[in-house]
Design a protein around this motif. Structure first.
Motif, short mmCIF file in Angstrom:
data_model
loop_
_atom_site.label_atom_id
_atom_site.label_comp_id
_atom_site.label_asym_id
_atom_site.label_seq_id
_atom_site.Cartn_x
_atom_site.Cartn_y
_atom_site.Cartn_z
N ALA A 29 0.86 -1.19 0.00
CA ALA A 29 0.00 0.00 0.00
C ALA A 29 0.90 1.24 0.00
CB ALA A 29 -0.90 0.01 1.22
N PRO A 30 0.64 2.19 -0.90
CA PRO A 30 1.50 3.38 -0.96
C PRO A 30 1.53 4.10 0.39
CG PRO A 30 0.07 3.30 -2.87
CD PRO A 30 -0.39 2.20 -1.95
N PRO A 31 2.73 4.53 0.82
CA PRO A 31 2.85 5.22 2.11
C PRO A 31 2.20 6.60 2.09
CG PRO A 31 4.98 5.12 1.01
CD PRO A 31 4.02 4.37 0.15
N LEU A 32 1.90 7.08 3.29
CA LEU A 32 1.35 8.43 3.46
C LEU A 32 2.47 9.34 3.93
CD1 LEU A 32 -0.72 10.68 4.03
CD2 LEU A 32 -1.44 9.41 6.07
N TYR A 33 2.83 10.31 3.09
CA TYR A 33 3.88 11.27 3.44
C TYR A 33 3.23 12.55 3.97
CZ TYR A 33 7.23 8.37 0.88
OH TYR A 33 8.03 7.34 0.46
N LEU A 34 3.40 12.79 5.27
CA LEU A 34 2.79 13.97 5.88
C LEU A 34 3.75 15.16 5.97
CD1 LEU A 34 0.87 12.18 8.75
CD2 LEU A 34 -0.17 13.33 6.80
N SER A 35 5.03 14.90 5.75
CA SER A 35 6.04 15.95 5.98
C SER A 35 5.74 17.22 5.18
CB SER A 35 7.43 15.42 5.59
OG SER A 35 8.40 16.36 5.97
N SER A 36 5.89 18.37 5.85
CA SER A 36 5.64 19.63 5.14
C SER A 36 6.88 20.10 4.39
CB SER A 36 5.21 20.71 6.14
OG SER A 36 6.22 20.88 7.11
N THR A 37 8.06 19.53 4.76
CA THR A 37 9.27 20.01 4.11
C THR A 37 10.25 18.86 3.89
OG1 THR A 37 10.96 21.77 4.16
CG2 THR A 37 10.42 20.72 6.27
N TYR A 38 11.26 19.08 3.03
CA TYR A 38 12.14 17.99 2.58
C TYR A 38 13.59 18.45 2.65
CZ TYR A 38 7.71 16.15 1.10
OH TYR A 38 6.43 15.71 1.13
N GLU A 39 14.44 17.57 3.13
CA GLU A 39 15.86 17.90 3.23
C GLU A 39 16.50 17.99 1.84
OE1 GLU A 39 19.79 16.34 5.70
OE2 GLU A 39 18.30 14.90 5.03
N PHE A 40 17.28 19.05 1.64
CA PHE A 40 18.04 19.17 0.40
C PHE A 40 19.17 18.16 0.41
CE2 PHE A 40 17.05 23.24 -1.97
CZ PHE A 40 15.80 23.41 -1.40
N ALA A 41 19.50 17.62 -0.76
CA ALA A 41 20.58 16.64 -0.86
C ALA A 41 21.92 17.33 -0.62
CB ALA A 41 20.56 15.97 -2.23
N GLY A 42 22.00 18.64 -0.87
CA GLY A 42 23.24 19.40 -0.69
C GLY A 42 23.00 20.83 -1.10
N PHE A 43 24.06 21.61 -1.10
CA PHE A 43 23.95 23.02 -1.46
C PHE A 43 23.44 23.15 -2.90
CE2 PHE A 43 25.59 27.31 -2.28
CZ PHE A 43 25.13 27.95 -1.12
N GLU A 44 22.36 23.94 -3.10
CA GLU A 44 21.73 24.09 -4.41
C GLU A 44 21.31 22.76 -5.02
OE1 GLU A 44 22.92 27.99 -6.74
OE2 GLU A 44 24.71 26.83 -6.35
N ALA A 45 20.96 21.80 -4.17
CA ALA A 45 20.60 20.47 -4.67
C ALA A 45 19.30 19.99 -4.05
CB ALA A 45 21.74 19.49 -4.41
N PRO A 46 18.18 20.57 -4.49
CA PRO A 46 16.90 20.09 -3.99
C PRO A 46 16.61 18.69 -4.52
CG PRO A 46 16.54 21.66 -5.77
CD PRO A 46 18.03 21.63 -5.51
N ARG A 47 15.82 17.93 -3.76
CA ARG A 47 15.38 16.64 -4.27
C ARG A 47 14.09 16.86 -5.07
NH1 ARG A 47 17.25 14.78 0.99
NH2 ARG A 47 18.84 13.16 0.74
N ALA A 48 13.37 15.78 -5.36
CA ALA A 48 12.14 15.88 -6.16
C ALA A 48 11.13 16.80 -5.48
CB ALA A 48 11.55 14.51 -6.39
N TYR A 49 11.15 16.80 -4.14
CA TYR A 49 10.22 17.65 -3.39
C TYR A 49 11.00 18.57 -2.48
CZ TYR A 49 6.63 14.50 -5.05
OH TYR A 49 5.78 13.81 -5.86
N ASP A 50 10.52 19.81 -2.34
CA ASP A 50 11.16 20.71 -1.37
C ASP A 50 10.20 21.22 -0.31
OD1 ASP A 50 9.77 22.50 -2.99
OD2 ASP A 50 11.57 23.50 -3.78
N TYR A 51 8.92 21.47 -0.69
CA TYR A 51 7.97 22.07 0.25
C TYR A 51 6.56 21.58 -0.09
CZ TYR A 51 5.63 25.62 3.07
OH TYR A 51 4.86 26.27 3.99
N GLY A 52 5.78 21.26 0.94
CA GLY A 52 4.51 20.57 0.76
C GLY A 52 3.40 21.32 0.04
N ARG A 53 3.45 22.65 0.03
CA ARG A 53 2.42 23.35 -0.74
C ARG A 53 2.64 23.12 -2.23
NH1 ARG A 53 3.66 28.14 -1.92
NH2 ARG A 53 4.13 28.86 0.17
N ALA A 54 3.92 23.12 -2.62
CA ALA A 54 4.26 22.96 -4.04
C ALA A 54 4.07 21.52 -4.52
CB ALA A 54 5.70 23.41 -4.27
#
Ligand SMILES: *Cc1c(COP(=O)(O)O)cnc(C)c1O
Length: 387
Positions: A29-54
């Motif tokens: 069953a697909p997981p439920l991701y509640l997090s509002s924000t996401y850790e960057f992989a590094g400097f100027e390196a966002p992952r697929a998601y950065d912020y939950g509104r977007a």
């Protein structure tokens, strides 16, 4: 899934889109991701998601399932059906003309009139079965044609392909509210729609425990516009609601089959009953739009309405005598609901507009659920005997 099926059928998409896609633990069953924000992989390196509104993975999984089911390029999941419609309407240029059905969902009419009062749009409400009225409205260079079929509560059907072609020739975008049938029974993008709007509150979730909406865009340009605007105004649905709605979506086709089979049995019983003056269900051969519904839809759905010969007093007695049906607004859930449109869903319209639209004091609208057909028929027959 190890061997992806490149072109799963709609039933398969509803039941299994995103199943066993979890890379962390192999959760089925697909997981439920509640997090509002996401850790960057590094400097100027966002992952697929950065912020939950977007963006949010759970909401996006529901969006991609809905987009596949509707045959669109992508979708935005919103906090309600009204937020979905407003995602399109609030992006129109100032003063834009919008052509909407004269018998559209009451909340849609309220939204268009509220934005009109602020000078933001200029809606025209027309009977879309009237060719001359449609031609006159399209001659005013509208930015958007909104279609809603079948209509509420009389289940009138309009020709999406024909209206969409005429709107496009007039330079208008076309949005279809597909809430009453869901993509299980009607796919407006294949008929020319640029956008499909849903109240996922209804059949897509199907369990009367979420308020939600979605816009599906036919092409990448439309998707880009709505996804950008959803982030600007922040109207995205909550991850938990998306998770529940995806869970409901799994059984969409099975629910629709069962519910519309119950609806047909009820429509047939009502159409033979002496206390009933009229039955509005596109599945009945005598319905004025039966042939169009049979061609345009892959089923007649599970919504119907009927007029009691005894008027409002008979309606009161019937509602008081029902035990299996619940006297409540909304629709599309597994439980059967009944409403009295003149005093509930369509009370705001005013007497004159209601009379014009054919919504009489003895009219009742039913959302047929998944209970045993015999229980539904027995409950209605016993209550009709009390009318
Ligand atoms: C319920 C409904 C809406 C509004 O959806 P909400 O989720 O209540 O905001 C819009 N269109 C139709 C046809 C509906 O039935």
């Amino acid at each position: 899934m190890d061997k992806p099926n490149p072109s799963p059928r709609p039933e398969t998409i509803a039941a299994a889109h995103g199943v066993a896609g979890d890379t962390a633990f192999g959760a089925v069953a697909p997981p439920l991701y509640l997090s509002s924000t996401y850790e960057f992989a590094g400097f100027e390196a966002p992952r697929a998601y950065d912020y939950g509104r977007a963006g949010n993975p759970t909401r996006d999984l529901l969006a991609s399932a809905l987009a596949k089911l509707e045959g669109g390029a992508g979708a935005v999941v919103t906090s309600s059906g009204m937020a979905a419609l407003d995602l399109i309407v609030s992006q129109l240029p100032a003063g834009a003309r919008v052509v909407a059905p004269h018998d559209c969902y009451g909340g849609s009419m309220r939204l268009l009139k509220a934005r009109e009062a602020l000078g933001q749009v200029s809606p025209r409400f027309v009977d879309q079965r009237d060719d001359a009225a449609v031609a006159a409205a399209l001659a005013e260079a509208p930015a958007l044609l909104l279609i809603e079929t079948p209509s509420n509560p009389l289940l009138r059907v309009v020709d999406i392909a024909s209206l969409a072609a005429r709107a496009k020739a007039a330079g208008a975008m076309v949005a279809v509210d597909n809430t009453f049938l869901s993509p299980a029974l009607q796919r407006p993008i294949a008929l020319g729609a640029d956008y499909v709007v849903h109240s996922t509150t209804k059949y897509l979730n199907g369990h009367s425990d979420v308020i939600g909406g979605a816009v599906i865009a036919a092409d990448a340009g439309g998707l880009e516009r709505i996804a950008h605007w959803a982030n600007v105004v922040g109207c995205g649905g909550s991850p938990f609601d998306a998770w529940l709605t995806l869970r409901g979506l799994r059984t969409l086709f099975a629910r629709m089959r069962g519910q519309q089979s119950n609806a047909m049995a009820i429509a047939e019983m009502l159409s033979r009953h002496p206390a009933v003056a009229a039955v509005h269900y596109p599945g009945l051969p005598g319905h004025p739009d039966h042939a169009l519904a049979a061609r345009q839809q892959s089923g007649f759905g599970a919504m119907l309405s009927f007029e009691l010969a005894g008027g409002v007093e008979a309606a009161k007695r019937l509602i008081g005598a029902l035990g299996v049906f619940t006297f409540a607004e909304s629709l599309g859930g597994v439980e059967s609901l009944i409403v009295h449109p003149a005093t509930m869903t369509h009370a705001d319209m005013g007497d004159e507009a209601r009379a014009l639209a054919g919504i009489g004091p003895g009219l009742l609208r039913v959302s047929v659920g998944l209970e045993a057909e015999e229980d539904l028929l027995g409950d209605l027959e016993a209550a009709l005997a009390a009318c």
